[in-house]
Design a protein around this motif. Sequence first.
Motif, PDB file in Angstrom:
ATOM      1  N   SER A 135      11.232  -5.140 -22.623  1.00 43.02           N
ATOM      2  CA  SER A 135      10.953  -3.446 -23.026  1.00 43.02           C
ATOM      3  C   SER A 135       9.458  -4.143 -24.148  1.00 43.02           C
ATOM      4  O   SER A 135       8.814  -3.535 -24.711  1.00 43.02           O
ATOM      5  N   ASP A 193       7.832  -0.089 -17.270  1.00 42.85           N
ATOM      6  CA  ASP A 193       9.438  -0.451 -17.967  1.00 42.85           C
ATOM      7  C   ASP A 193      10.656  -0.310 -16.884  1.00 42.85           C
ATOM      8  O   ASP A 193      10.859   1.393 -17.185  1.00 42.85           O
ATOM      9  N   GLU A 194      11.039  -0.640 -16.292  1.00 47.80           N
ATOM     10  CA  GLU A 194      12.011  -0.664 -15.386  1.00 47.80           C
ATOM     11  C   GLU A 194      11.947   0.777 -14.658  1.00 47.80           C
ATOM     12  O   GLU A 194      12.370   2.177 -15.068  1.00 47.80           O
TER      13      GLU A 194
END
Lengths: 246, 246, 250, 222, 222
Positions: free
Chosen positions: A47, A167-168
Amino acid sequence: MSEVREMIRVDKLNKSFGDLHVLKDIDMTVNESDVVVLVGASGSGKSTLLRCLNFLEIKNSGTITIESENVEKETHNLNKIREKVGMVFQHFNLFPHKTVLGNVTEAPIQVKGISRQQAVKEGKELLDKVGLGDKYNVYPSTLSGGQKQRVAIARALAMKPDVMLFDEPTSALDPELVGEVLATMKELALEGMTMVVVTHEMGFAREVGDWVVYMHDGKIVETGIPSDLFDHPQEERTKAFLSSIL
Amino acid sequence: MSEVREMIRVDKLNKSFGDLHVLKDIDMTVNESDVVVLVGASGSGKSTLLRCLNFLEIKNSGTITIESENVEKETHNLNKIREKVGMVFQHFNLFPHKTVLGNVTEAPIQVKGISRQQAVKEGKELLDKVGLGDKYNVYPSTLSGGQKQRVAIARALAMKPDVMLFDEPTSALDPELVGEVLATMKELALEGMTMVVVTHEMGFAREVGDWVVYMHDGKIVETGIPSDLFDHPQEERTKAFLSSIL
Amino acid sequence: GSEEGSTNTDSGEAEAGGDYNLIKDGKLTFAASGEFKPFSYMEGSEMVGYDIAVGEAIAEKLGLEPVQQKAKFSGIVTGVNEGRYDIAVASHTITDERKEQVNFTEPYYYSGPVIYTRPDSDITSADDLNGKEISVSRGSSYVSMAEEYTDNIPQVDSDVVALQSLASGHHDAVITDDITGITAIENGLVIENRGQLGVSNQAIAVNKENEELLNAIDEALQEMKDSGELAELAEKWIGEDITEEPETTE
Amino acid sequence: MLLSSLLEFYDIFVGSFDLFLEGLWITFKLSIASLLIAFVIGLFIAILKISNIKILQWIADLYIWIVRGTPLVVQIFILFYGLTDIFLIPMFWAGVAGLAFHSGAYIAEIIRGTIQSIDKGQREAGRSLGMTSGMTMRRIILPQAFRRAVPSLGNQFIIGIKDSSLVSFIGMQDLFGVASSMGSNTFNYLPYFITVAIYYLFIVLILTLIVNKIEKKLARSD
Amino acid sequence: MLLSSLLEFYDIFVGSFDLFLEGLWITFKLSIASLLIAFVIGLFIAILKISNIKILQWIADLYIWIVRGTPLVVQIFILFYGLTDIFLIPMFWAGVAGLAFHSGAYIAEIIRGTIQSIDKGQREAGRSLGMTSGMTMRRIILPQAFRRAVPSLGNQFIIGIKDSSLVSFIGMQDLFGVASSMGSNTFNYLPYFITVAIYYLFIVLILTLIVNKIEKKLARSD
Ligand SMILES: Nc1ncnc2c1ncn2[C@@H]1O[C@H](COP(=O)(O)OP(=O)(O)OP(=O)(O)O)[C@@H](O)[C@H]1O
Ligand SMILES: Nc1ncnc2c1ncn2[C@@H]1O[C@H](COP(=O)(O)OP(=O)(O)OP(=O)(O)O)[C@@H](O)[C@H]1O
Ligand SMILES: [Mg+2]
Ligand SMILES: [Mg+2]
């Protein structure tokens, strides 16, 4: 064939939070239309790397080059750079006080200064594209997680970015909703969007990814095309990581 | 051999929350030293049944007989009955403003009126027994989840109950802490404590349980000894449930 | 003291109505407490009473438009001194302390502080006041009178408040003006006069830097006294003539 | 010029020390008495509110509604002048009663809020051990609720001390009463009001430090 | 006996209606003006507090500390009587300034609290779309913070209206001022104080209903 164009180039990037050295001499290149999948254990710095690329975190040292421009906080208008680099967050971060359409048109109108009609027209097209043509006027709270994330993708696309960072994007979703978001992302990849994606969805990585980058403890340990990296990892740590998640 | 003593007997027990009929004509018997394991899907009424046995919920109809006494809210002092029936909760519910020893001695002193010295002596013995002999004077917040749950067990035992009820005592624990709590419960069972346990730990159910009761949608669907019920379920619904969790 | 600039809200081009240094040109801003019946009290949103009538009559004599300003009694002298009001027609007793702050005109009535108690009180004269609880209006000249007898002096924001609490059973005594006490009794308060503490001269307070206004008001007052107009106002509002200086003053 | 007015202020500040000390003492007695009573009222009303008896809840609601719906100064005046027909409250106690009546409602809401914020598992744990309802409230719920209420109660106590300045309007020579009288006697308000502001700031500062200290101490066992 | 005093009260209540209406109007103007200004002050101070500039934070802290550390009546009196040496504030504006100065600190704390309660993902989403810091604050954070602040702001506004009763002590004929004057005219305070209490209760009731309504309306889109 035309020459390969470099969209992002990272050299010797370092980032610390106080005493915690989170990114250590990261080197990475993302070419136009590449889909780079970032994998690694929790806390390995995925991240943080993504956030550095979008300047939500400011690096301590090293260089970040976006479309051949070496971006420095001191000399660049970071807001302008951020317009080129869209970001999609794990928790969607939709604006709850705006309708779905309002979420998508907010930045084009306020930041790019395009007219409301134009923004609404383009916004509706984008929402149609992500399959939410019937949700223009509802508020985000009435949407499912998968729908929210697709709005978030449309919102980022509305700024016509050259690169998209994810991000995810599916980790906060119930399992049955993951598919619809991955499908949207896949479509985007097929259209040639340059993408950097942090995800635990190995199926997606294999199918859509051009490159997989494995991070461990703030360093890039191994990079390769999906089939190589997943099936014939070179490094011990990569092997250990893959066996733990597959 | 001595005659079997009935500790709990439930006949045609019904319980509703408003319009929601949660327990439907439950019949159940628990004999002295029995370990009864209650299993069933979420929302099937396991907790509600347990809470009815401890009168934390008041039944709508049917009878509950505790040690041959038919307990009715109107004619009985429920606090007296609750002294006989100990309860351990999923979330421990320790008293955060009291030390570990204070948690264990509070009820004996306040409810039974025994002397502080006596309560402290017995409390320390119980804490030694559950393996927390070195934690008398710490506050619960400093304990791990497994330690907390063992204090909660000691606290319930301090009232010298004849029956112990456990409502998913290990579901709130990190996997590595489950074992220590199950070991404590197993020891208790071996000492001959009568126990009713709601749990998803099938290993424990098999090893320690005398009976397994499977609930579905507010009804008892099937009862049997663990090996029979787990390996040769009679009912379709039991089969479906077992295949979903095993 | 106040600066000229800050006292003028309208800028001061002198008009033909008088070249006094007024807060508002052509207007005489005078303060009263509005809680001192029958000298000043509220009728609707306007103050009325003897003080008000005098203030208005003087304004008329000076060719100015009267503007009344209600204010807490305890702040009025300071207000005049600092230029918030042109003058105060608020039943101020002339005292040395006040004279350091403002100028006083000639008295426009004469009265005296009186000891009031409940009927069942054993206080029969000033001699019995020692150590008693005596309530007075904050900022009034009665504070220092009460201090001669006791240090238990609850201070409130108007004389009527003090009398009302006395009548309801609080305090041992109240020192206030004779006429206010009589009015209170007429209005149903059950209290009694237990002796006068001398005679006082009530006058209009004027800002020290406004000598011309002071002189003009003194002239106007004298005219009103001579013509009997002032006595008439007293008769109208008080029911008796209190504008004559008594034979004996302390 | 500035220096001379600073010196003047210093003289006034020092010169009025004795008088303000007396006012401080009255403010102190008044605040302590009213806050203790307010606490008892607040606890009582909070318990009425969480009782399951409609009429008791209704009484508590009415009380809170009246207090929150009217200015404190009106409440004090009504108690001081109004109730004399029924019974006479001495000035000090009228002030205390007015302030306590007022703070009581706010304290009740604070206590009720914290009681309800205590996890209901605590109540169930107590009951399941055979404790009575009252015992559980007294031994388990209230001790936790009070800890949690410390910051809000401390804040309310500070507000109470500042509010006590209003008793000067029924004649009390508390801190503010002294400042008003001195100001009007000397025809020079500013230095006395600034002086009294400093006293209040100082009291509030001390109290804030004490509340923070208690808070920290209590946090230890949480 | 009771009946006759009820009848008397009824006469007083009805008979004083016109006068109280004027007082109500002053209370109204005063409250609106002071609360609007307080809101601006509060917003400004809240922004200082969340700025990362030490000196600005320090100024905001000082302001809040002074307001919370001194009684409102001291603040009003300093503005009305005290500052006349430096500049003269008309009565109405002294009242407005005192009330606004006071409420401003509380409103600042409310706004700061709600701004900080907005998920930081909102800020990041705004920034990642290329919005400037100010744009994100104005278009994303503040609208959400205000919604969330409605209950607390509403409560603070109600407190502000009640607090406005203190301006009667600098001579204004607001609701409470009218009650005082009437009480002193008639030498009979109680019925007028009870009357004024009813007016305040009524205003607070109406406002509470309005705040609840707005709250509900805003909840729709959350
Ligand atoms: N704002 C911050 N302040 C301090 N430490 C931070 C901050 N953000 C991240 N970290 C730390 O930096 C390290 C890397 O965090 P990062 O979020 O980049 O990991 P990640 O690979 O994304 O992990 P995950 O898979 O859990 O999201 C972690 O140790 C984290 O605790
Ligand atoms: N206090 C209550 N009020 C209303 N409904 C309740 C209450 N407690 C439980 N229920 C409902 O009763 C039903 C049975 O709940 P119960 O907690 O007994 O199930 P369970 O078998 O223990 O489930 P789980 O495994 O999730 O704990 C559920 O539908 C639940 O929502
Ligand atoms: Mg991450
Ligand atoms: Mg359950």
